[in-house]
Motif scaffolding. Sequence first.
Motif, PDB file in Angstrom:
ATOM      1  N   LEU A 180      40.497  49.436  32.728  1.00  0.00           N
ATOM      2  CA  LEU A 180      41.207  48.219  33.138  1.00  0.00           C
ATOM      3  C   LEU A 180      40.656  46.998  32.399  1.00  0.00           C
ATOM      4  N   LYS A 181      39.365  47.068  32.071  1.00  0.00           N
ATOM      5  CA  LYS A 181      38.745  45.967  31.345  1.00  0.00           C
ATOM      6  C   LYS A 181      39.307  45.834  29.931  1.00  0.00           C
ATOM      7  N   THR A 182      39.783  46.954  29.372  1.00  0.00           N
ATOM      8  CA  THR A 182      40.297  46.901  28.002  1.00  0.00           C
ATOM      9  C   THR A 182      41.693  46.284  27.925  1.00  0.00           C
ATOM     10  N   LEU A 183      42.356  46.120  29.093  1.00  0.00           N
ATOM     11  CA  LEU A 183      43.721  45.572  29.063  1.00  0.00           C
ATOM     12  C   LEU A 183      43.672  44.118  28.612  1.00  0.00           C
ATOM     13  N   PRO A 184      44.528  43.751  27.693  1.00  0.00           N
ATOM     14  CA  PRO A 184      44.525  42.352  27.249  1.00  0.00           C
ATOM     15  C   PRO A 184      45.042  41.442  28.372  1.00  0.00           C
ATOM     16  N   PRO A 185      44.503  40.217  28.458  1.00  0.00           N
ATOM     17  CA  PRO A 185      45.005  39.294  29.481  1.00  0.00           C
ATOM     18  C   PRO A 185      46.457  38.888  29.192  1.00  0.00           C
ATOM     19  N   VAL A 186      47.172  38.525  30.243  1.00  0.00           N
ATOM     20  CA  VAL A 186      48.573  38.122  30.075  1.00  0.00           C
ATOM     21  C   VAL A 186      48.632  36.633  29.711  1.00  0.00           C
ATOM     22  N   ASP A 187      49.454  36.328  28.742  1.00  0.00           N
ATOM     23  CA  ASP A 187      49.716  34.929  28.390  1.00  0.00           C
ATOM     24  C   ASP A 187      50.723  34.391  29.412  1.00  0.00           C
ATOM     25  N   GLU A 188      50.209  33.690  30.435  1.00  0.00           N
ATOM     26  CA  GLU A 188      51.075  33.268  31.552  1.00  0.00           C
ATOM     27  C   GLU A 188      52.218  32.372  31.080  1.00  0.00           C
ATOM     28  N   VAL A 189      51.857  31.385  30.255  1.00  0.00           N
ATOM     29  CA  VAL A 189      52.874  30.444  29.782  1.00  0.00           C
ATOM     30  C   VAL A 189      53.930  31.189  28.968  1.00  0.00           C
ATOM     31  N   GLY A 190      53.448  32.104  28.112  1.00  0.00           N
ATOM     32  CA  GLY A 190      54.363  32.884  27.284  1.00  0.00           C
ATOM     33  C   GLY A 190      55.277  33.753  28.129  1.00  0.00           C
ATOM     34  N   ALA A 191      54.707  34.386  29.167  1.00  0.00           N
ATOM     35  CA  ALA A 191      55.503  35.270  30.028  1.00  0.00           C
ATOM     36  C   ALA A 191      56.589  34.476  30.746  1.00  0.00           C
ATOM     37  N   HIS A 192      56.217  33.294  31.258  1.00  0.00           N
ATOM     38  CA  HIS A 192      57.216  32.467  31.935  1.00  0.00           C
ATOM     39  C   HIS A 192      58.307  32.030  30.957  1.00  0.00           C
TER      40      HIS A 192
END
Lengths: 311, 280
Positions: A14-26
Amino acid sequence: MIIDGTESSLRAYLKTLPPVDEVGAHARAAMLATRSIKTTSKSWAIDMAISMVDLTTLEGADTPGKIGTLCAKAVRPDAMDATVPSVGAVCVYNDMVKIARTKLDAIGGTSIPVAAVATAFPSGRASFAVKAQDTKDAIDAGAAEIDMVIDRGAFLSGRYGEVFEEISQIREICGDKAHLKVILETGELVTLDNVRKASYLAMLAGADFIKTSTGKISPAATSPVVLVMLEAVRDYYSLTKTRIGVKPAGGIRNTKDAIKQLVLVNEVAGPKWLTPKLFRIGASALLNDLLLQRMKMRDGFYAGPSYVTLD
Amino acid sequence: MERIYVLKTYKLFIGGAFPRSESGRVYAVKDFKGKHLANTCQASRKDLRDAVVSARSAFPGWSGATAYNRGQILYRMAEILEGRTDQFIAEISALEGANPKAAALQVEESIDLLIWYAGWSDKISALDGSTNSVSGPFYNFTIPEPIGVVAVFAAAKPSLLNLVGAMASVITSGNTAVMVASEKFPLPAISFAECMATSDLPAGVVNILTGVSSELAPWAASHMDIDAIDAAGLSPKVLKEAQIAGVGNLKRIKTPPNIKSPKRILDFMESKTVWHPIGI
């Protein structure tokens, strides 16, 4: 194998998962929501959305009579028009499963599965023994799909192993008798990073579907959340060649919202996911709006709510 | 330095909010000399549909409110309108070419008309209701009830008076309204929407669209969730088309002649007759 089943390997993954770009996702979700779907595409989308609806009633005031009318509507959503497809499933509480199954079988809805919410829905706050029994009961009564909730408290405290273990054990109870949908309750997970983590956790633990919410908490199935979950199933497919389904639930009340969801599916996960086998919409009020829009497309004038059934 | 005048954006009034038209269309409103005065939204059939949805969802609450309460809210509208008289005088003079005195008179009449219709809210059932003699041991009585969602195509001049009168006569009995303002004189309608938005009127009870009546009328007429139409602002040709399109749900389409008449209220009410056994 992505993980070997131990908590440490799960945590490491789970640590290897890249963080989500919140602004980009919205922004991406908002951009896709501006697509305009018209005429023949809209007709197709409405029928597809109807066949993806998990027609749901999860009220304390549910009665066998209400379940009966819901089942009748599931089989034949518009009593006046036989060309309307049946819905994807009927979703009820544990004790209503048998009533729903019997009713569906009696009126020609044998092919419509009954989904039961289980594991101390909606809070998930009960001992595991109770959750396991809840699931067994539902399957014995004829549920072909189990909508389980995860322990959000454990997930948010970082006890991923506990959540994983619980899902795997419910998976085992379901065996090949029932499909397992795992409800993440994204409204309580707060961030999109958590949504991504929880999605992978559920898929690794054996979920057939990941579902956004119980419908009891707001916000529920917002577009950015569904987007992140669709990305998760797409990426999971490229890792494992297994297609996991997605089910947004809660807050999808009209045709426009439903079509936006279909656009998201097509653009993010791909057209392979545009089937009731891999995408469902948990809803109750939505079906009536889909039917009204369908009537408008068919007749050329606006219908009113008095021309569809009361739920 | 000369100050730049801040122009007002005239928008629609749907469900208690002021959205732009979903179509993004606007049209130019001209003053009585033909000079450009303002731009206003040109509502589409989808705006009409949205307005009907909010009117329908407001109906149970509004028709279920006590008649006294409905009257109070209409009275409140009059209070708010009174305080904004000047703005309406300016708009009416510019649009209709009325002199300030005549415009002021129109605003005053509109305020008084609101009070007049406010008073009718708890009296109309006494005027039109009846107890009926029947040949059996029953109490038999008839009461007028609101018909549901009424679409109003407001007549042109005098624009504020026509709009306010049509609105008040429709909602005083408990109906909810989707109003299409006069195509040539839409500005007082939207300014009046601002009065309604601050009058404790529940969202959706009155919705106001501006745009081309002949474009919206056929959609309103065939809409199965509109129960009646006040067609005062429609041309004879459009009215006839509306009457044909309206048969689908036996829509009541009326062009009430007087702006101030209890008959006008009854045009948008239905009679309910109740039989009740005597002695039980």
